[in-house]
Design a protein around this motif. Structure first.
Motif, PDB file in Angstrom:
ATOM      1  N   LEU A  94      50.466  82.747  -9.964  1.00 42.07           N
ATOM      2  CA  LEU A  94      51.301  83.726  -9.276  1.00 42.07           C
ATOM      3  C   LEU A  94      51.460  83.368  -7.800  1.00 42.07           C
ATOM      4  N   ALA A  95      50.367  82.901  -7.191  1.00 39.15           N
ATOM      5  CA  ALA A  95      50.444  82.492  -5.789  1.00 39.15           C
ATOM      6  C   ALA A  95      51.427  81.345  -5.615  1.00 39.15           C
ATOM      7  N   ALA A  96      51.383  80.406  -6.561  1.00 39.58           N
ATOM      8  CA  ALA A  96      52.314  79.283  -6.493  1.00 39.58           C
ATOM      9  C   ALA A  96      53.751  79.750  -6.646  1.00 39.58           C
ATOM     10  N   LEU A  97      53.983  80.696  -7.545  1.00 35.84           N
ATOM     11  CA  LEU A  97      55.341  81.214  -7.753  1.00 35.84           C
ATOM     12  C   LEU A  97      55.835  81.964  -6.518  1.00 35.84           C
ATOM     13  N   ARG A  98      54.959  82.762  -5.908  1.00 35.44           N
ATOM     14  CA  ARG A  98      55.370  83.504  -4.713  1.00 35.44           C
ATOM     15  C   ARG A  98      55.684  82.548  -3.564  1.00 35.44           C
ATOM     16  N   TRP A  99      54.852  81.510  -3.429  1.00 31.72           N
ATOM     17  CA  TRP A  99      55.094  80.535  -2.367  1.00 31.72           C
ATOM     18  C   TRP A  99      56.390  79.759  -2.626  1.00 31.72           C
ATOM     19  N   ARG A 100      56.606  79.428  -3.901  1.00 28.86           N
ATOM     20  CA  ARG A 100      57.830  78.694  -4.249  1.00 28.86           C
ATOM     21  C   ARG A 100      59.061  79.566  -4.009  1.00 28.86           C
ATOM     22  N   GLU A 101      58.960  80.855  -4.352  1.00 28.23           N
ATOM     23  CA  GLU A 101      60.093  81.752  -4.136  1.00 28.23           C
ATOM     24  C   GLU A 101      60.422  81.857  -2.648  1.00 28.23           C
ATOM     25  N   ALA A 102      59.383  82.028  -1.806  1.00 29.25           N
ATOM     26  CA  ALA A 102      59.616  82.125  -0.370  1.00 29.25           C
ATOM     27  C   ALA A 102      60.186  80.814   0.176  1.00 29.25           C
ATOM     28  N   SER A 103      59.753  79.687  -0.368  1.00 33.48           N
ATOM     29  CA  SER A 103      60.273  78.393   0.063  1.00 33.48           C
ATOM     30  C   SER A 103      61.758  78.256  -0.278  1.00 33.48           C
ATOM     31  N   LEU A 104      62.121  78.694  -1.475  1.00 29.84           N
ATOM     32  CA  LEU A 104      63.528  78.623  -1.881  1.00 29.84           C
ATOM     33  C   LEU A 104      64.392  79.541  -1.025  1.00 29.84           C
ATOM     34  N   ARG A 105      63.880  80.717  -0.705  1.00 29.42           N
ATOM     35  CA  ARG A 105      64.639  81.632   0.155  1.00 29.42           C
ATOM     36  C   ARG A 105      64.784  81.047   1.562  1.00 29.42           C
ATOM     37  N   LEU A 106      63.739  80.353   2.008  1.00 23.47           N
ATOM     38  CA  LEU A 106      63.816  79.707   3.311  1.00 23.47           C
ATOM     39  C   LEU A 106      64.956  78.693   3.345  1.00 23.47           C
ATOM     40  N   GLN A 108      67.545  78.652   1.237  1.00 21.47           N
ATOM     41  CA  GLN A 108      68.812  79.337   0.941  1.00 21.47           C
ATOM     42  C   GLN A 108      69.389  80.004   2.188  1.00 21.47           C
ATOM     43  N   ASP A 109      68.519  80.579   3.016  1.00 16.32           N
ATOM     44  CA  ASP A 109      68.983  81.395   4.125  1.00 16.32           C
ATOM     45  C   ASP A 109      69.159  80.624   5.434  1.00 16.32           C
ATOM     46  N   CYS A 110      68.730  79.363   5.487  1.00 21.79           N
ATOM     47  CA  CYS A 110      68.810  78.637   6.753  1.00 21.79           C
ATOM     48  C   CYS A 110      70.183  77.984   6.912  1.00 21.79           C
ATOM     49  N   PRO A 111      70.576  77.660   8.140  1.00 18.60           N
ATOM     50  CA  PRO A 111      71.843  76.953   8.349  1.00 18.60           C
ATOM     51  C   PRO A 111      71.849  75.619   7.607  1.00 18.60           C
ATOM     52  N   LEU A 119      63.400  70.966   4.160  1.00 20.70           N
ATOM     53  CA  LEU A 119      63.010  70.484   2.838  1.00 20.70           C
ATOM     54  C   LEU A 119      61.896  69.449   2.949  1.00 20.70           C
ATOM     55  N   LEU A 120      61.979  68.571   3.941  1.00 27.99           N
ATOM     56  CA  LEU A 120      60.921  67.580   4.144  1.00 27.99           C
ATOM     57  C   LEU A 120      59.615  68.259   4.554  1.00 27.99           C
ATOM     58  N   LEU A 121      59.718  69.297   5.387  1.00 27.15           N
ATOM     59  CA  LEU A 121      58.524  69.998   5.835  1.00 27.15           C
ATOM     60  C   LEU A 121      57.798  70.676   4.679  1.00 27.15           C
ATOM     61  N   ILE A 122      58.547  71.469   3.897  1.00 25.89           N
ATOM     62  CA  ILE A 122      57.887  72.209   2.821  1.00 25.89           C
ATOM     63  C   ILE A 122      57.525  71.288   1.657  1.00 25.89           C
ATOM     64  N   GLY A 123      58.226  70.167   1.528  1.00 25.57           N
ATOM     65  CA  GLY A 123      57.891  69.225   0.468  1.00 25.57           C
ATOM     66  C   GLY A 123      56.574  68.512   0.690  1.00 25.57           C
ATOM     67  N   GLU A 165      51.541  86.985  -0.490  1.00 26.22           N
ATOM     68  CA  GLU A 165      52.987  87.110  -0.684  1.00 26.22           C
ATOM     69  C   GLU A 165      53.679  86.696   0.611  1.00 26.22           C
ATOM     70  N   PRO A 166      53.837  85.394   0.836  1.00 26.53           N
ATOM     71  CA  PRO A 166      54.371  84.922   2.119  1.00 26.53           C
ATOM     72  C   PRO A 166      55.858  85.230   2.269  1.00 26.53           C
ATOM     73  N   SER A 167      56.262  85.414   3.499  1.00 27.16           N
ATOM     74  CA  SER A 167      57.677  85.530   3.823  1.00 27.16           C
ATOM     75  C   SER A 167      58.227  84.117   4.047  1.00 27.16           C
ATOM     76  N   PRO A 168      59.531  83.932   4.009  1.00 27.29           N
ATOM     77  CA  PRO A 168      60.089  82.612   4.316  1.00 27.29           C
ATOM     78  C   PRO A 168      59.653  82.108   5.689  1.00 27.29           C
ATOM     79  N   GLY A 169      59.557  83.025   6.668  1.00 28.10           N
ATOM     80  CA  GLY A 169      59.119  82.616   7.997  1.00 28.10           C
ATOM     81  C   GLY A 169      57.693  82.110   8.006  1.00 28.10           C
ATOM     82  N   GLN A 170      56.818  82.722   7.216  1.00 28.22           N
ATOM     83  CA  GLN A 170      55.432  82.260   7.136  1.00 28.22           C
ATOM     84  C   GLN A 170      55.335  80.910   6.444  1.00 28.22           C
ATOM     85  N   VAL A 171      56.177  80.683   5.449  1.00 29.74           N
ATOM     86  CA  VAL A 171      56.210  79.375   4.801  1.00 29.74           C
ATOM     87  C   VAL A 171      56.592  78.300   5.812  1.00 29.74           C
TER      88      VAL A 171
END
Length: 307
Positions: A94-106, A108-111, A119-123, A165-171
């Motif tokens: 579940l932690a992995a899924l929450r982190w992955r979801e926040a990463s995807l939102r990060l 999706q929402d960035c310029p 992508l390189l950072l979170i990868g 449950e990280p936010s995109p900003g925390q990721v």
């Protein structure tokens, strides 16, 4: 039901609502013992097989692997251990899924122009992430003579526990923090922050134990809305440095302490705390912020006395 009071494999499968193939599989694994065989060599099961099959299905419905089901069926006391293990594994997933979801939102929402860099950072961060790189970073900075119990206390204070449950900003903050402490240039000679006191001229354990007390007092004063003042955390802060040097607190010592504090807070440490602060739980003391607050208060006090 056949005449001798036993069920055929088909009858058992029908009553349990499963396929014959499923019954055969569990029988072949030894999970569903046969009561006998017909004259033609066909499997026969007693009435207890239905309850056992239902138990097996319940355990499998909880996504327990077959080997774990075997453990539970063989030892009643194994159920609690197996369930605890599954809960730990599920929590990690579940932690992995929450982190992955926040990463995807990060992403999706960035310029669009920032997506490749992010992508390189979170990868470069494992999912779910861990803080091992942060702990290694601090172990390289801390004095080599520091007792392990003190090191553990320091690490507990400076390495944030990652949010469930990280936010995109925390990721993004953690990814940048991970990149900072993993950068090989940070560990080159001359790139490390200066020691809190000149090497060889103080007792590290005395200093860090005293600082821990000062930070605790500063945190309590901040929580109570009290300003830093003499007689509290600020005096304890200065005393930690004085005791580590084997000297006493004095106006002269306080003036001399200011450049040492400024020298130890280099750009890497400043950047570390800027990124790490948002990863600590709300209300949790942030050592970097407390240290900065105490240093500023000391500077203000020394300047006021000099004026």
């Amino acid at each position: 039901m056949v005449s001798e009071g036993l069920w055929s494999i088909g009858e058992l499968a029908r009553r349990a609502g499963v396929s014959v193939k499923t019954v055969r599989y569990y029988s072949d694994r030894g999970l569903l013992p046969e009561a006998g065989r017909s004259s033609g060599g066909h499997r026969r099961y007693g009435a207890g097989a239905l309850d056992r099959l239902r138990l097996i299905r319940s355990l499998r419905g909880l996504d327990l692997p077959v080997p774990e089901v075997e453990r539970v069926l063989a030892h009643d006391e194994a159920l609690e251990e197996v369930v605890s293990g599954q809960l730990r594994e599920l929590g990690s997933r579940l932690a992995a899924l929450r982190w992955r979801e926040a990463s995807l939102r990060l992403l999706q929402d960035c310029p669009p122009g920032e997506r490749a860099e992010r992508l390189l950072l979170i990868g470069a961060v494992a999912v779910p992430p861990d803080t091992a790189a942060l702990a290694r970073f601090w172990r390289r900075i801390l004095p080599v003579r520091l007792p392990e119990r003190v090191v553990s206390t320091v690490l507990d204070s400076v390495v944030p526990r990652l949010p469930e449950e990280p936010s995109p900003g925390q990721v993004l903050d953690f990814a940048r923090l991970h990149a900072l402490v993993s950068d090989p240039r940070v560990h080159l000679p001359g790139s490390r922050p200066a020691p809190p006191l000149p090497d060889g001229e103080y007792r590290p354990a005395v200093l860090y134990e005293g600082l821990a007390e000062a930070y605790a007092l500063a945190s309590a004063e901040a929580a109570a809305g009290l300003p830093l003042r003499e007689g509290g955390a600020l005096d304890c802060f200065v005393a930690a440095y004085a005791h580590a040097r084997g000297t006493v607190d004095s106006p002269g010592f306080r003036r001399g302490l200011l450049p040492l504090l400024a020298r130890s807070d280099g750009p890497v440490i400043t950047r570390y705390w800027k990124l790490a602060t948002g990863l600590f739980a709300p209300g949790e003391p942030v050592l970097g912020a407390l240290h900065h607050r105490l240093s500023v208060a000391l500077h203000v006090q020394v300047e006021a006395r000099a004026g």
